[in-house]
Design an enzyme around this catalytic site. Structure first.
Site, short mmCIF file in Angstrom:
data_model
loop_
_atom_site.label_atom_id
_atom_site.label_comp_id
_atom_site.label_asym_id
_atom_site.label_seq_id
_atom_site.Cartn_x
_atom_site.Cartn_y
_atom_site.Cartn_z
N SER A 219 0.81 -1.21 0.06
CA SER A 219 -0.04 0.15 -0.06
C SER A 219 0.80 1.22 0.08
O SER A 219 1.77 1.37 0.97
CB SER A 219 -0.91 -0.08 1.35
OG SER A 219 -1.74 -0.93 1.17
N GLY A 221 -0.79 4.50 0.13
CA GLY A 221 -1.44 5.39 0.37
C GLY A 221 -2.21 6.11 -0.65
O GLY A 221 -2.82 5.26 -1.56
N ALA A 222 -2.12 7.41 -0.85
CA ALA A 222 -2.72 8.06 -1.87
C ALA A 222 -2.34 7.52 -3.27
O ALA A 222 -3.06 7.87 -4.27
CB ALA A 222 -3.07 9.53 -1.83
N GLY A 224 -1.85 4.58 -4.42
CA GLY A 224 -2.31 3.19 -4.75
C GLY A 224 -1.50 2.11 -4.31
O GLY A 224 -1.17 2.14 -3.04
N GLY A 250 -6.95 0.32 3.93
CA GLY A 250 -6.31 -0.93 3.55
C GLY A 250 -7.02 -1.96 4.02
O GLY A 250 -6.64 -3.34 3.00
N ASP A 251 -7.87 -2.28 4.62
CA ASP A 251 -8.73 -3.52 4.84
C ASP A 251 -9.92 -3.73 3.55
O ASP A 251 -9.86 -4.74 3.14
CB ASP A 251 -9.72 -3.43 6.07
CG ASP A 251 -8.67 -3.31 7.45
OD1 ASP A 251 -7.53 -3.57 7.43
OD2 ASP A 251 -9.28 -2.50 8.45
#
Length: 311
Positions: A219, A221-222, A224, A250-251
């Site tokens: 991950s 974050g913003a 992708g 994230g889930d």
């Protein structure tokens, strides 16, 4: 059927206040209470996508009874939580309506006895061998009393049953779990750096795969997701930055990966779904849910580009 494991399940309680001020008394304007912990969040999104999901882990005490009650109300979810003598933990989120910021307080979880751990293992073995089980997700932290190598043991059991397994945890449980060769691990950038010692995402993702994982989806974050898999490497990004609360994003990405895996979709489609669900979770008015219109609008426009995944 998909199985999600949340060894440190929680009852999530969200308070909304007009403004959060230290050392002050606050009037709560809204209270939201629901099952929580990473695996239960994943299960809720999978169920919303129409998948039948069994949830496993531990539950005990008054909060555990509330957890059972809430799960009984949810469509597509089967409750297979193992009882424990201690009380299921609570997580308290205080949302400042003026700024949108969230302050999180997380309890440690109940002490799990050797007998309770053994009972869970028996239940887990039965579940992963159940006909129609298509994937397993092992998610979140470990409660006190559960051995640090627990996820490695559960990964080996799932692989022995021929069921693909995804691991989403951190720290030493992640390090030991990766060595057990899960099909997918999904760390965030900080977890990946802690595991590999590298802060460069492309290098760290390749290093994590060399440690044993068949595929690593990081991950960013913003920005992708970054994936290194046996079929190649890709980066998937949303069409635009989404503003909102990233709690649970994230889930939702894990749920996207799992649902697409269960449906037999190729990796680019798995990543696109995961990114779209993550963006839709940021946009949702309630933390940890996903906004269906945002998901539907985002999915066709996720950019998935091939990457050099050579080790």
């Amino acid at each position: 059927m998909i199985l999600t494991v949340t060894l440190n399940a929680a009852l999530d309680i969200t308070y909304r206040v007009p403004a959060l001020t230290p050392h002050a008394s606050h009037r709560v304007t809204e209270v939201i209470e629901r099952p929580g912990g990473k695996g239960l969040n994943v299960a809720r999104v999978l169920a919303a996508l129409g998948h039948d999901v069994t949830v496993a882990g531990f539950a005990g005490g008054d909060t555990g009874r509330t957890l059972h009650d809430r799960l009984a109300e949810a469509p597509h979810l089967t409750d297979a939580l193992t009882p424990v003598g201690g009380a299921t933990r609570r997580t308290l989120a205080v949302v400042d309506a003026a700024t949108g910021d969230t302050t999180q307080l997380n309890e440690p979880g109940p002490l799990v006895s050797p007998g309770e751990w053994a009972a869970f293992l028996d239940s887990y073995e039965e579940l992963v061998h159940r006909e129609g089980m298509s994937a397993v997700a092992l998610c979140g932290s470990l409660p006190p009393g559960v051995p640090v190598g627990a996820y490695a043991l559960l990964i080996r059991a799932a692989r022995a049953a021929g069921v693909p397994v995804l691991l989403d945890t951190s720290g030493e449980p992640l390090r030991r779990g990766v060595a057990a060769r899960p099909d997918v691990v999904k760390p965030n950038a900080d977890e990946l750096a802690e595991l590999t010692g590298s802060h460069e995402p492309s290098q760290a993702t390749r290093d994590a795969r060399r440690r044993g994982a068949h595929a690593v989806v990081a991950s960013l974050g913003a920005d992708g997701l970054l994936a290194v898999t046996p079929d190649g490497g890709w980066q998937a990004a949303p069409p635009a930055r989404v503003h909102g609360n990233p709690t649970g994003a994230g889930d939702s990405a894990v749920a996207g990966l799992l649902s697409a895996l269960a449906e037999g979709l190729p990796w680019p489609d798995r990543l696109a779904r995961a990114v779209a669900l993550s963006a839709a979770t940021v946009a949702a008015p309630v933390a940890g849910e996903f906004d269906r219109p945002t998901y539907d609008d985002t999915l066709p426009h996720v950019t998935v580009t091939g990457q050099d995944s050579a080790a």
